[in-house]
Motif scaffolding. Structure first.
Motif, short mmCIF file in Angstrom:
data_model
loop_
_atom_site.label_atom_id
_atom_site.label_comp_id
_atom_site.label_asym_id
_atom_site.label_seq_id
_atom_site.Cartn_x
_atom_site.Cartn_y
_atom_site.Cartn_z
N LYS A 1 15.14 5.48 -10.60
CA LYS A 1 13.79 4.98 -10.30
C LYS A 1 13.63 4.76 -8.80
N LYS A 2 14.67 4.23 -8.17
CA LYS A 2 14.63 3.98 -6.73
C LYS A 2 14.52 5.29 -5.96
N GLU A 3 15.28 6.31 -6.39
CA GLU A 3 15.23 7.62 -5.72
C GLU A 3 13.85 8.25 -5.86
N ILE B 1 8.45 9.58 -3.49
CA ILE B 1 6.99 9.45 -3.56
C ILE B 1 6.46 8.77 -2.31
N VAL B 2 7.12 7.71 -1.85
CA VAL B 2 6.68 7.00 -0.64
C VAL B 2 6.77 7.93 0.57
N GLN C 1 2.98 2.68 -1.97
CA GLN C 1 2.33 2.69 -3.28
C GLN C 1 1.87 1.29 -3.67
N TRP C 2 0.78 1.24 -4.44
CA TRP C 2 0.28 -0.03 -4.95
C TRP C 2 1.05 -0.42 -6.21
N CYS D 1 -1.29 5.59 -6.14
CA CYS D 1 -0.79 5.29 -7.49
C CYS D 1 0.04 6.44 -8.07
N LYS D 2 0.58 7.30 -7.22
CA LYS D 2 1.35 8.45 -7.70
C LYS D 2 2.54 8.04 -8.56
#
Length: 145
Positions: free
Chosen positions: A62-64, A69-70, A76-77, A116-117
């Motif tokens: 999840k962190k990767e 994405i960031v 991200q929101w 919100c990706k």
């Protein structure tokens, strides 16, 4: 006696050649009552038969994904913020709008989409995951009012 010695020699030769690891095929002699049959089989080299399995726990994965994405879309929101903003866009789209208002709304929707990706790409494949997701969405909308 000579033919049995020749047969044993041939079988040993095939085994020596097949064990060298250089060939991809192996010939095996099968002696039956009717005669000698040759069976050709493929040898899978040891390198090909071993699979490397990389175990990654869900938090690391999840962190990767978050970092990728960031890096691509920016900060991200949080989940509830995305739910509320998308709900307001959906509500506005249900109304009759002018072309100018629709264009403005679409550009706003694109901005929200990039923020919100992370939540839009998270799969909800099992019924339990979908149910949990729906409950979280309802809670966000309920708390926003």
């Amino acid at each position: 006696m000579f033919s049995k010695s020749l047969l044993v020699f041939f079988i040993l030769s095939v085994l020596v050649v097949s064990c060298s690891g250089e060939q991809n095929e192996q010939e095996i002699l099968k002696v039956t009552k009717k005669g000698v049959d040759t069976i050709t089989t493929r040898i899978i080299p040891e390198k090909e038969s071993k699979k490397v399995v990389k175990v990654i726990d869900k938090k690391t994965e999840k962190k990767e994904v978050h970092e990728k994405i960031v890096a691509k879309y920016g900060e991200q929101w949080d989940f509830c913020n995305c739910v509320v903003k998308n709900d307001s866009i959906n509500s506005a789209l249900e109304k009759t709008l002018t072309d100018k208002q629709t264009d403005k709304l679409m550009s706003r929707w694109e901005y929200i989409d990039t923020k919100c990706k992370e939540f839009l790409t998270t799969p909800n494949t099992t019924p339990e995951q979908r149910s949990k997701h729906e409950w979280k969405v309802k809670q966000c909308l309920k708390n926003a009012k």
